[in-house]
Design an enzyme around this catalytic site. Sequence first.
Site, PDB file in Angstrom:
ATOM      1  N   ARG A  58     -11.532  -2.253 -11.372  1.00 39.83           N
ATOM      2  CA  ARG A  58     -11.485  -1.035 -12.195  1.00 39.83           C
ATOM      3  C   ARG A  58     -11.208  -1.402 -13.638  1.00 39.83           C
ATOM      4  O   ARG A  58     -11.793  -0.886 -14.560  1.00 39.83           O
ATOM      5  CB  ARG A  58     -10.343  -0.132 -11.712  1.00 39.83           C
ATOM      6  CG  ARG A  58     -10.740   0.898 -10.729  1.00 39.83           C
ATOM      7  CD  ARG A  58      -9.619   1.855 -10.487  1.00 39.83           C
ATOM      8  NE  ARG A  58      -8.323   1.185 -10.232  1.00 39.83           N
ATOM      9  CZ  ARG A  58      -7.272   1.797  -9.738  1.00 39.83           C
ATOM     10  NH1 ARG A  58      -7.355   3.073  -9.447  1.00 39.83           N
ATOM     11  NH2 ARG A  58      -6.139   1.156  -9.529  1.00 39.83           N
ATOM     12  N   ASP A  62      -8.598  -6.105  10.068  1.00 43.02           N
ATOM     13  CA  ASP A  62      -7.157  -6.124  10.333  1.00 43.02           C
ATOM     14  C   ASP A  62      -6.617  -4.694  10.278  1.00 43.02           C
ATOM     15  O   ASP A  62      -5.491  -4.448  10.680  1.00 43.02           O
ATOM     16  CB  ASP A  62      -6.443  -7.000   9.295  1.00 43.02           C
ATOM     17  CG  ASP A  62      -4.948  -7.151   9.595  1.00 43.02           C
ATOM     18  OD1 ASP A  62      -4.590  -7.285  10.783  1.00 43.02           O
ATOM     19  OD2 ASP A  62      -4.138  -7.116   8.643  1.00 43.02           O
ATOM     20  N   ARG A  68      -3.815  -8.449  -6.516  1.00 41.42           N
ATOM     21  CA  ARG A  68      -3.028  -9.645  -6.200  1.00 41.42           C
ATOM     22  C   ARG A  68      -3.621 -10.401  -5.011  1.00 41.42           C
ATOM     23  O   ARG A  68      -3.816 -11.617  -5.060  1.00 41.42           O
ATOM     24  CB  ARG A  68      -1.571  -9.239  -5.870  1.00 41.42           C
ATOM     25  CG  ARG A  68      -0.730  -8.873  -7.077  1.00 41.42           C
ATOM     26  CD  ARG A  68       0.605  -8.283  -6.635  1.00 41.42           C
ATOM     27  NE  ARG A  68       0.391  -6.989  -6.014  1.00 41.42           N
ATOM     28  CZ  ARG A  68       0.596  -5.824  -6.629  1.00 41.42           C
ATOM     29  NH1 ARG A  68       1.082  -5.804  -7.842  1.00 41.42           N
ATOM     30  NH2 ARG A  68       0.349  -4.689  -6.000  1.00 41.42           N
ATOM     31  N   ARG A 111      -7.154  -1.061   4.050  1.00 34.48           N
ATOM     32  CA  ARG A 111      -6.773   0.115   4.832  1.00 34.48           C
ATOM     33  C   ARG A 111      -8.023   0.640   5.524  1.00 34.48           C
ATOM     34  O   ARG A 111      -9.113   0.645   4.938  1.00 34.48           O
ATOM     35  CB  ARG A 111      -6.210   1.227   3.935  1.00 34.48           C
ATOM     36  CG  ARG A 111      -4.826   0.988   3.384  1.00 34.48           C
ATOM     37  CD  ARG A 111      -3.733   1.105   4.459  1.00 34.48           C
ATOM     38  NE  ARG A 111      -2.395   0.927   3.908  1.00 34.48           N
ATOM     39  CZ  ARG A 111      -1.747  -0.238   3.859  1.00 34.48           C
ATOM     40  NH1 ARG A 111      -2.302  -1.330   4.347  1.00 34.48           N
ATOM     41  NH2 ARG A 111      -0.536  -0.308   3.349  1.00 34.48           N
ATOM     42  N   GLY A 123       0.855  -1.189   0.000  1.00 32.23           N
ATOM     43  CA  GLY A 123       0.000   0.000   0.000  1.00 32.23           C
ATOM     44  C   GLY A 123       0.888   1.237   0.000  1.00 32.23           C
ATOM     45  O   GLY A 123       1.925   1.271   0.667  1.00 32.23           O
ATOM     46  N   GLU A 169      -4.592   3.794  13.687  1.00 28.34           N
ATOM     47  CA  GLU A 169      -3.770   2.674  14.143  1.00 28.34           C
ATOM     48  C   GLU A 169      -2.577   3.254  14.882  1.00 28.34           C
ATOM     49  O   GLU A 169      -1.938   4.165  14.336  1.00 28.34           O
ATOM     50  CB  GLU A 169      -3.295   1.833  12.952  1.00 28.34           C
ATOM     51  CG  GLU A 169      -4.438   1.115  12.274  1.00 28.34           C
ATOM     52  CD  GLU A 169      -3.993   0.289  11.071  1.00 28.34           C
ATOM     53  OE1 GLU A 169      -2.778   0.095  10.884  1.00 28.34           O
ATOM     54  OE2 GLU A 169      -4.858  -0.138  10.311  1.00 28.34           O
ATOM     55  N   HIS A 227      -3.438  -5.132  12.483  1.00 31.35           N
ATOM     56  CA  HIS A 227      -2.722  -4.968  11.199  1.00 31.35           C
ATOM     57  C   HIS A 227      -1.550  -5.953  11.083  1.00 31.35           C
ATOM     58  O   HIS A 227      -0.395  -5.544  10.967  1.00 31.35           O
ATOM     59  CB  HIS A 227      -2.240  -3.515  11.036  1.00 31.35           C
ATOM     60  CG  HIS A 227      -2.022  -3.144   9.597  1.00 31.35           C
ATOM     61  ND1 HIS A 227      -2.235  -1.866   9.120  1.00 31.35           N
ATOM     62  CD2 HIS A 227      -1.618  -3.882   8.521  1.00 31.35           C
ATOM     63  CE1 HIS A 227      -1.962  -1.839   7.819  1.00 31.35           C
ATOM     64  NE2 HIS A 227      -1.580  -3.053   7.433  1.00 31.35           N
ATOM     65  N   ILE A 228      -1.915  -7.243  11.075  1.00 28.82           N
ATOM     66  CA  ILE A 228      -0.865  -8.283  11.047  1.00 28.82           C
ATOM     67  C   ILE A 228      -0.894  -9.094   9.746  1.00 28.82           C
ATOM     68  O   ILE A 228      -0.365 -10.198   9.688  1.00 28.82           O
ATOM     69  CB  ILE A 228      -1.008  -9.237  12.263  1.00 28.82           C
ATOM     70  CG1 ILE A 228      -2.427  -9.829  12.347  1.00 28.82           C
ATOM     71  CG2 ILE A 228      -0.645  -8.517  13.546  1.00 28.82           C
ATOM     72  CD1 ILE A 228      -2.563 -10.966  13.354  1.00 28.82           C
ATOM     73  N   GLY A 229      -1.547  -8.523   8.711  1.00 26.35           N
ATOM     74  CA  GLY A 229      -1.732  -9.263   7.452  1.00 26.35           C
ATOM     75  C   GLY A 229      -0.471  -9.911   6.910  1.00 26.35           C
ATOM     76  O   GLY A 229      -0.486 -11.054   6.464  1.00 26.35           O
TER      77      GLY A 229
HETATM   78  P1  NAP Z   1      -3.157  -4.537  -5.928  1.00 26.17           P
HETATM   79  O1  NAP Z   1      -2.760  -5.750  -6.678  1.00 26.17           O
HETATM   80  O2  NAP Z   1      -2.728  -3.202  -6.441  1.00 26.17           O
HETATM   81  O3  NAP Z   1      -4.728  -4.569  -5.725  1.00 26.17           O
HETATM   82  C1  NAP Z   1      -5.490  -3.441  -5.417  1.00 26.17           C
HETATM   83  C2  NAP Z   1      -6.727  -3.552  -6.235  1.00 26.17           C
HETATM   84  O4  NAP Z   1      -7.616  -2.496  -5.890  1.00 26.17           O
HETATM   85  C3  NAP Z   1      -6.439  -3.429  -7.743  1.00 26.17           C
HETATM   86  O5  NAP Z   1      -6.849  -4.607  -8.380  1.00 26.17           O
HETATM   87  C4  NAP Z   1      -7.274  -2.245  -8.164  1.00 26.17           C
HETATM   88  O6  NAP Z   1      -7.902  -2.412  -9.409  1.00 26.17           O
HETATM   89  C5  NAP Z   1      -8.318  -2.234  -7.077  1.00 26.17           C
HETATM   90  N1  NAP Z   1      -9.019  -0.968  -7.047  1.00 26.17           N
HETATM   91  C6  NAP Z   1      -8.523   0.270  -6.877  1.00 26.17           C
HETATM   92  N2  NAP Z   1      -9.523   1.161  -6.925  1.00 26.17           N
HETATM   93  C7  NAP Z   1     -10.658   0.450  -7.135  1.00 26.17           C
HETATM   94  C8  NAP Z   1     -12.007   0.784  -7.278  1.00 26.17           C
HETATM   95  N3  NAP Z   1     -12.413   2.057  -7.239  1.00 26.17           N
HETATM   96  N4  NAP Z   1     -12.919  -0.221  -7.462  1.00 26.17           N
HETATM   97  C9  NAP Z   1     -12.531  -1.510  -7.493  1.00 26.17           C
HETATM   98  N5  NAP Z   1     -11.247  -1.895  -7.371  1.00 26.17           N
HETATM   99  C10 NAP Z   1     -10.337  -0.920  -7.200  1.00 26.17           C
HETATM  100  O7  NAP Z   1      -2.629  -4.606  -4.434  1.00 26.17           O
HETATM  101  P2  NAP Z   1      -2.555  -5.879  -3.472  1.00 26.17           P
HETATM  102  O8  NAP Z   1      -1.152  -6.328  -3.403  1.00 26.17           O
HETATM  103  O9  NAP Z   1      -3.622  -6.848  -3.812  1.00 26.17           O
HETATM  104  O10 NAP Z   1      -2.910  -5.142  -2.087  1.00 26.17           O
HETATM  105  C11 NAP Z   1      -4.210  -4.591  -1.910  1.00 26.17           C
HETATM  106  C12 NAP Z   1      -4.248  -3.685  -0.710  1.00 26.17           C
HETATM  107  O11 NAP Z   1      -4.133  -4.474   0.471  1.00 26.17           O
HETATM  108  C13 NAP Z   1      -3.077  -2.710  -0.626  1.00 26.17           C
HETATM  109  O12 NAP Z   1      -3.372  -1.508  -1.324  1.00 26.17           O
HETATM  110  C14 NAP Z   1      -2.900  -2.470   0.847  1.00 26.17           C
HETATM  111  O13 NAP Z   1      -3.576  -1.302   1.238  1.00 26.17           O
HETATM  112  C15 NAP Z   1      -3.591  -3.679   1.495  1.00 26.17           C
HETATM  113  N6  NAP Z   1      -2.654  -4.524   2.245  1.00 26.17           N
HETATM  114  C16 NAP Z   1      -2.907  -4.784   3.562  1.00 26.17           C
HETATM  115  C17 NAP Z   1      -2.038  -5.593   4.276  1.00 26.17           C
HETATM  116  C18 NAP Z   1      -2.296  -5.917   5.719  1.00 26.17           C
HETATM  117  O14 NAP Z   1      -1.342  -6.197   6.445  1.00 26.17           O
HETATM  118  N7  NAP Z   1      -3.529  -5.928   6.171  1.00 26.17           N
HETATM  119  C19 NAP Z   1      -0.902  -6.121   3.672  1.00 26.17           C
HETATM  120  C20 NAP Z   1      -0.687  -5.854   2.331  1.00 26.17           C
HETATM  121  C21 NAP Z   1      -1.565  -5.049   1.624  1.00 26.17           C
HETATM  122  P3  NAP Z   1      -7.070  -2.430 -10.806  1.00 26.17           P
HETATM  123  O15 NAP Z   1      -6.291  -3.710 -10.780  1.00 26.17           O
HETATM  124  O16 NAP Z   1      -8.106  -2.444 -11.833  1.00 26.17           O
HETATM  125  O17 NAP Z   1      -6.204  -1.213 -10.764  1.00 26.17           O
END
Ligand code: NAP
Length: 304
Positions: A163, A246, A141, A222, A60, A251, A270-272
């Site tokens: 998106r 989480d 992802r 988030r 993020g 935080e 926040h332990i993802g």
């Molecule tokens: P990612 O691959 O960039 O996935 C984020 C997704 O959000 C993308 O597929 C994006 O779509 C989508 N998105 C953005 N705006 C949108 C909207 N308006 N409507 C629908 N979808 C939308 O990132 P990731 O690696 O999967 O991580 C996702 C999020 O998890 C991170 O941004 C971070 O905040 C959070 N995270 C949390 C932890 C934790 O410890 N809890 C750990 C890691 C990450 P597009 O593909 O079409 O752009």
Amino acid sequence: MYQRLDLEVWDGDQPIPREELLRRVPGKQGIICLLTEKIDSQVLDAAGSSLKVVSTISVGTDHIDLEAAKARGIKVGYTPGVLTDAVAELTLGLTLATARCFFRSHCEIRSGGWEKSTWSPLKMYGKLLQGSTVGIVGLGRIGFALLKRLKAFQVKDILFTARSPKPHGEAEGGKEVRFEELLQKSDFVICTCALTPETQGMFDKTAFHLMKSSVVFINISRGGLVNQDDLVEALKGGEIWGAGLDVMTPEPLPHDHPLLQLANCTVIPHIGSATEKTRLDMARLAAENLIAGIKGTSMPAQLL
Ligand code: NAP
């Protein structure tokens, strides 16, 4: 050819205080940060023209002002991929823990409640993933890794929003729908979407109102994606069945926060990505990004 890099490390238990960060950044070529550091134009300006790269140990990047970095020609590195499996597993765990009242049940035993009421058919009953409709908001992802894992639980339907087109999501049995339809049809709504100006507060009163009253809402992305006051009201008023978080705002969450008073809300700190291997992989990737950004070679995971 070796190039010596001098490191200045903040090794306090707490995040570096803002004033300390501003005092230390002038003249630095690179910054490695966590999501606890707000890297905005004030920090970038304080660093000055020497700054080439900001490398965050996170996927993020909502704590970094990307426009400000771009305008100054500063590269930004992040840690995608290496944490995907750890966060997908945690998400599944949090979903089950919330749906099957793990923490509430544990507290009941510790407080002696189980001894008083023994066993009853309606005690601590929850929700079944098998046969349910699961909605994943944001099929990136982590969302996709979760989708693949959910299939093993024999869910009926997996809906998702995106998106941009996600043919791999459809190929794995998911179905892309509009946000509102996902909210209306899902028994589980799981947020794995990036926090952006467009997604800020997207889970608000209106969204909770559209959800089924039996829904389990999970957020691992988030805290800023959720209007937390609206969530508290929805949980209190029974507008939704339960929530597992989480991530939240702020935080760390104060120990007396209303979310922690609710029996139908499971909160973890926040332990993802918190596995030993994952955190080492993240740290290594961030270091490689930093070094490449300073040397001007190709960064392994460059966002900007
Ligand atoms: P990612 O691959 O960039 O996935 C984020 C997704 O959000 C993308 O597929 C994006 O779509 C989508 N998105 C953005 N705006 C949108 C909207 N308006 N409507 C629908 N979808 C939308 O990132 P990731 O690696 O999967 O991580 C996702 C999020 O998890 C991170 O941004 C971070 O905040 C959070 N995270 C949390 C932890 C934790 O410890 N809890 C750990 C890691 C990450 P597009 O593909 O079409 O752009």
